[in-house]
Each structure stands twice: as C-alpha cells, then as structure tokens.
Design a protein around this motif. Structure first.
Motif, PDB file in Angstrom:
ATOM      1  N   PHE A 190       0.799  -1.258  -0.006  1.00  0.00           N
ATOM      2  CA  PHE A 190       0.154   0.098   0.096  1.00  0.00           C
ATOM      3  C   PHE A 190       0.887   1.029  -0.199  1.00  0.00           C
ATOM      4  CE2 PHE A 190      -1.675   3.257   2.826  1.00  0.00           C
ATOM      5  CZ  PHE A 190      -2.800   3.553   2.227  1.00  0.00           C
ATOM      6  N   VAL A 191       1.784   1.110   0.841  1.00  0.00           N
ATOM      7  CA  VAL A 191       2.800   2.483   0.755  1.00  0.00           C
ATOM      8  C   VAL A 191       3.380   2.492  -0.387  1.00  0.00           C
ATOM      9  CG1 VAL A 191       4.784   3.453   1.962  1.00  0.00           C
ATOM     10  CG2 VAL A 191       3.199   2.329   3.409  1.00  0.00           C
ATOM     11  N   ASP A 192       4.247   1.492  -0.858  1.00  0.00           N
ATOM     12  CA  ASP A 192       5.009   1.491  -2.214  1.00  0.00           C
ATOM     13  C   ASP A 192       4.074   2.227  -3.404  1.00  0.00           C
ATOM     14  OD1 ASP A 192       7.217   0.723  -0.781  1.00  0.00           O
ATOM     15  OD2 ASP A 192       6.730  -1.616  -1.535  1.00  0.00           O
TER      16      ASP A 192
ATOM     17  N   PRO B 199       1.014   8.584   1.612  1.00  0.00           N
ATOM     18  CA  PRO B 199       0.505   7.359   2.326  1.00  0.00           C
ATOM     19  C   PRO B 199       0.084   7.713   3.842  1.00  0.00           C
ATOM     20  CG  PRO B 199       2.515   6.669   1.741  1.00  0.00           C
ATOM     21  CD  PRO B 199       2.339   8.246   1.727  1.00  0.00           C
ATOM     22  N   ILE B 200      -1.129   7.621   4.176  1.00  0.00           N
ATOM     23  CA  ILE B 200      -1.471   8.004   5.534  1.00  0.00           C
ATOM     24  C   ILE B 200      -1.985   6.787   6.342  1.00  0.00           C
ATOM     25  CG2 ILE B 200      -3.149   9.521   6.877  1.00  0.00           C
ATOM     26  CD1 ILE B 200      -3.182  11.349   4.322  1.00  0.00           C
ATOM     27  N   PHE B 201      -1.556   6.666   7.685  1.00  0.00           N
ATOM     28  CA  PHE B 201      -2.191   5.334   8.607  1.00  0.00           C
ATOM     29  C   PHE B 201      -2.704   6.226   9.636  1.00  0.00           C
ATOM     30  CE2 PHE B 201       1.161   3.154   6.494  1.00  0.00           C
ATOM     31  CZ  PHE B 201       0.344   2.021   5.860  1.00  0.00           C
ATOM     32  N   LEU B 202      -4.195   5.556   9.792  1.00  0.00           N
ATOM     33  CA  LEU B 202      -4.913   6.097  10.923  1.00  0.00           C
ATOM     34  C   LEU B 202      -4.573   4.943  11.857  1.00  0.00           C
ATOM     35  CD1 LEU B 202      -8.266   6.850   9.248  1.00  0.00           C
ATOM     36  CD2 LEU B 202      -6.528   8.314   9.445  1.00  0.00           C
TER      37      LEU B 202
ATOM     38  N   LYS C 125      -2.832  15.108  -2.626  1.00  0.00           N
ATOM     39  CA  LYS C 125      -2.789  13.743  -2.854  1.00  0.00           C
ATOM     40  C   LYS C 125      -2.350  12.682  -1.938  1.00  0.00           C
ATOM     41  CE  LYS C 125      -0.721  13.367  -7.050  1.00  0.00           C
ATOM     42  NZ  LYS C 125       0.374  13.267  -8.122  1.00  0.00           N
ATOM     43  N   LYS C 126      -3.234  11.764  -1.837  1.00  0.00           N
ATOM     44  CA  LYS C 126      -3.091  11.135  -0.408  1.00  0.00           C
ATOM     45  C   LYS C 126      -3.804   9.658  -0.699  1.00  0.00           C
ATOM     46  CE  LYS C 126      -6.975  13.459   1.763  1.00  0.00           C
ATOM     47  NZ  LYS C 126      -6.880  14.761   0.999  1.00  0.00           N
ATOM     48  N   ARG C 127      -3.408   8.774   0.133  1.00  0.00           N
ATOM     49  CA  ARG C 127      -4.100   7.446   0.528  1.00  0.00           C
ATOM     50  C   ARG C 127      -4.262   7.026   1.601  1.00  0.00           C
ATOM     51  NH1 ARG C 127      -6.724   3.834  -3.125  1.00  0.00           N
ATOM     52  NH2 ARG C 127      -5.482   1.945  -2.517  1.00  0.00           N
ATOM     53  N   VAL C 128      -5.130   6.860   2.142  1.00  0.00           N
ATOM     54  CA  VAL C 128      -5.625   6.667   3.457  1.00  0.00           C
ATOM     55  C   VAL C 128      -6.082   5.180   3.946  1.00  0.00           C
ATOM     56  CG1 VAL C 128      -6.780   7.341   5.796  1.00  0.00           C
ATOM     57  CG2 VAL C 128      -6.335   9.101   3.691  1.00  0.00           C
ATOM     58  N   ALA C 129      -5.337   4.649   4.914  1.00  0.00           N
ATOM     59  CA  ALA C 129      -5.354   3.402   5.605  1.00  0.00           C
ATOM     60  C   ALA C 129      -5.695   3.386   7.209  1.00  0.00           C
ATOM     61  CB  ALA C 129      -4.447   2.141   5.053  1.00  0.00           C
TER      62      ALA C 129
ATOM     63  N   ALA D 254     -11.631   5.581   4.589  1.00  0.00           N
ATOM     64  CA  ALA D 254     -10.258   5.181   4.393  1.00  0.00           C
ATOM     65  C   ALA D 254     -10.432   4.475   3.143  1.00  0.00           C
ATOM     66  CB  ALA D 254      -9.708   4.377   5.402  1.00  0.00           C
ATOM     67  N   ASP D 255      -9.321   4.549   2.378  1.00  0.00           N
ATOM     68  CA  ASP D 255      -9.057   3.855   1.122  1.00  0.00           C
ATOM     69  C   ASP D 255      -9.045   2.179   1.299  1.00  0.00           C
ATOM     70  OD1 ASP D 255      -9.229   6.013  -0.915  1.00  0.00           O
ATOM     71  OD2 ASP D 255      -7.376   6.571   0.397  1.00  0.00           O
ATOM     72  N   GLU D 256      -8.189   1.870   2.644  1.00  0.00           N
ATOM     73  CA  GLU D 256      -8.042   0.417   2.841  1.00  0.00           C
ATOM     74  C   GLU D 256      -8.075   0.314   4.380  1.00  0.00           C
ATOM     75  OE1 GLU D 256      -7.610  -1.947   0.732  1.00  0.00           O
ATOM     76  OE2 GLU D 256      -7.087  -1.062  -1.041  1.00  0.00           O
ATOM     77  N   ALA D 257      -8.458  -0.784   4.738  1.00  0.00           N
ATOM     78  CA  ALA D 257      -8.209  -1.164   6.114  1.00  0.00           C
ATOM     79  C   ALA D 257      -7.611  -2.427   6.382  1.00  0.00           C
ATOM     80  CB  ALA D 257      -9.716  -1.441   6.660  1.00  0.00           C
ATOM     81  N   PHE D 258      -6.584  -2.412   7.215  1.00  0.00           N
ATOM     82  CA  PHE D 258      -5.509  -3.537   7.423  1.00  0.00           C
ATOM     83  C   PHE D 258      -5.933  -3.981   9.007  1.00  0.00           C
ATOM     84  CE2 PHE D 258      -3.257  -1.013   4.427  1.00  0.00           C
ATOM     85  CZ  PHE D 258      -3.412  -2.001   3.282  1.00  0.00           C
TER      86      PHE D 258
END
Ligand SMILES: [Zn+2]
Length: 355
Positions: free
Chosen positions: A172-174, A183-186, A260-264, A281-285
């Motif tokens: 996800f980060v790459d 890349p943003i992590f909550l 420009k961001k991607r949030v997980a 968020a765009d993804e959840a892990f």
C-alpha cells in the motif's frame, strides 16, 4: 469471590482490577483510557505508570516488575467478609500473592495473577498472543479462575498471519509513493501508532507522525523501544514520507489539505466489510493489539482454568468456550456488541476505546 461492577473487585479485599470509578487501590493493566481512572493508589508496571502520568497526570503508584511476585498483607483485606464459600472469606494471615506478567497488548501492558488461599486468579486485561515489535510477548499462566477480555470473541475474527498483513501494508505504501501520493495511516496514538512506526522505520521508510503519537514514542524510547527514520509532523514536509495520525484526525483540516493521499485504517475491525468506508479510508488492514478468536481459544487451553469470566467485548464468546468444555460466562456488564455492528459503535470502539 469476584464481582464486576465498574471494574473487577475481589470480594473481601481492597483489590480492584481496572476499576472504572475512583477507588482506594486498583491494578491498572495498561494506559488506554478505558482502563485508566484516577485512584488513591495504583498497582501497575513502571512503563504503564509513566504512560498514565503522561495522559492523566501524577498519581501514587505501587510499581511491580514483570514476574516479580509480591505478597500484600492483611492491610489489603477489608474487615467485613462476604459470607458463602471459602472463596468469599480470604484469610488475612496469608495475605494475597500478586504477580504481574506481560499481556503483549502495548508497552507496559500487564496481566495479573492473584493467589488467595491457594486459589489462582488471572485477569488478562487487554491481550494479544502474537509477537510484535513494541511490547513484550504475552505469557500464559495456569490458573483456577480466568477473567479474560473478549474483544474479538467471534469465529469470524481470525486475523491473517502478521507477515501477510505487513506485506499488504508495505505494498500500500509503495503504491501510494509511486503515484506521488502521501500514504496516511490512521492508528490509535498509544500502541498501534508506535508499532507501525517501528515496522515502517525498520523497512527504511521515513515517517512523519502526529504530535500525540510523537510524544508517546519518546516515552517508548526511554524504555528501550527505539524508532528509526521518524520526525514530528510538518505540513510542508511530507514528500516521500508516510504520515501516521490518530483516527480522530481523519476529518480534520490537517488531512483535508493534503491534495494527493491514500488513507488506511489499522484495526482488528478491518475484518468487517464496511470498516474502511466508515473511516473514510481507502484501505483497512487488520493489524491489531488484541487477540483474535483463535488466540483467545488458545489462551484458555493453555491456562486450563476451572472457571472463566469474560469482560470487555462480545458476550457470546462464552458460548464458544462452553462448546470446548469450559465453565464460562460473561460478566454482566460486558458490552452488548455483536453480530451486527453499528457504525457508531465501531467508530467509538476504534476511535476511543478498543482497537
Ligand atoms: Zn487497550
């Protein structure tokens, strides 16, 4: 022998475990807000004491190291004993033997073993069996009575292998970085955030972290958990970096103004479809500080208790324990959560209490 109302109380004694109202003397299992209240005297580890002071201010601590048993004398017994079984009448002459041992949940997180008249009682607090980089691995001790958390106490909550989760996170980060996105992590500011900082730092990624997370990371470092390649968040300096913020920051200007961001979101609740949408968020892990269903079951098999009480979580969990032959029941005040989570409940859990 044990009652649960605003925390757990060992009847006939002054011993409270994670009391949720002010009492004279309480064990605090770790420094998350649902376990930490102001008391006259607090029994805990040195790490939790420091984190507690950081979050809630000064207090009187009675510090115990992991695996260093201590006997508490008759002063910790109240004079009026409840009547009933021998469990309800601890004799003051022997006192209470107490030992703290790692819960694997977050830095300083502890379980407690109390021995009263030969009866061994374990309270897990929040628990995780799988190894991580920022907390000591959990231990399991044999006991007669087990009071355990049950946050993910349904069979659908089985987390993938940690390596698999971390591979997904780095992918996800790459990807985000390759598209020129931040890349943003909550991640909850105490525990989860430091774990992702450690994971990413070791893999050579640069991280920019929110102030609340930064301050707690400094405390972790004082206790020997060091981090690489991180810095305090600066709005104008995010290029090529991974941003880590607490979940409540998601809707703030700080995040909105990043073009420009991607949030997980990082949480065990990622197992539930819909989790990522609820957090915008765009993804959840499913990187969690809690045991999944299989870890909870494994724990009970290793501890071999005669009686299990469950707290903090899913009230149906004891049904599954009974199928395995255990005498198990939920403490009545267990939260009524389950099969159908509401968005509000989930948000409340992840944002403020149990991620
Ligand atoms: Zn916790």
């Amino acid at each position: 022998m044990i009652e649960c109302q605003n925390g757990i109380h060992i009847k006939g004694t002054n011993f409270w475990l994670d009391a949720r109202r002010k009492v004279d003397f309480s064990f605090i299992s770790h420094a998350h807000i649902d376990h930490a209240v102001r008391h006259k005297e607090i029994l805990t580890t040195k790490e939790t004491a420091r984190l507690y002071e950081h979050r809630f201010g000064r207090a009187k601590f009675n510090i115990l190291e992991y695996n260093q048993p201590k006997r508490f004398d008759s002063a910790y017994f109240v004079t009026h004993h409840a009547h009933g079984s021998k469990f309800e009448k601890p004799k003051s002459k022997d006192g209470i033997k107490v030992e703290l041992f790692p819960s694997g949940h977050i830095l300083g997180g502890a379980q407690i073993l109390l021995e009263i008249e030969g009866v061994r009682i374990v309270y897990t607090g929040d628990l995780k069996l799988r190894k991580c980089l920022t907390a000591k691995k959990a231990e399991v001790k044999k006991c007669d009575i087990l009071i355990m958390e049950s946050t993910f106490g349904l069979p659908r909550y089985i987390f993938p292998d940690r390596k698999e989760i971390i591979d997904q996170i780095t992918e996800f980060v790459d990807q985000a970085l390759s598209f020129g996105q931040v890349p943003i992590f909550l991640a909850y500011s105490l525990g989860k955030a430091q774990e992702i900082m450690k994971i990413l730092g070791l893999r050579g990624y640069k991280t920019s972290v929110h102030q609340a997370i930064f301050k707690i990371a400094k405390i972790y470092e004082k206790f020997g958990v060091k981090f690489k390649n991180y810095e305090h968040y600066q709005a104008e300096d995010l290029e090529g970096k991974v941003l880590i913020v607490p979940p409540y920051v998601r809707g703030s200007r700080m995040i909105k103004k990043i073009p420009k961001k991607r949030v997980a979101i990082l949480t065990g609740w990622a197992i539930d479809s819909g989790c990522k949408d609820w957090f915008g968020a765009d993804e959840a892990f499913p990187l969690s500080d809690h045991a999944d269903f299989s870890e909870l079951m494994e724990y009970t098999k290793l501890a071999e208790p005669q009686k299990i009480y469950t707290v903090h979580g899913i009230p149906e969990f004891p049904d599954f324990l009974r199928k395995e032959g255990f005498d198990a029941e939920p403490f009545k005040e267990s939260t009524k959560v389950t099969k159908t989570f509401s968005k509000e409940l989930l948000l409340n859990y992840v944002l403020f209490i149990r991620d």
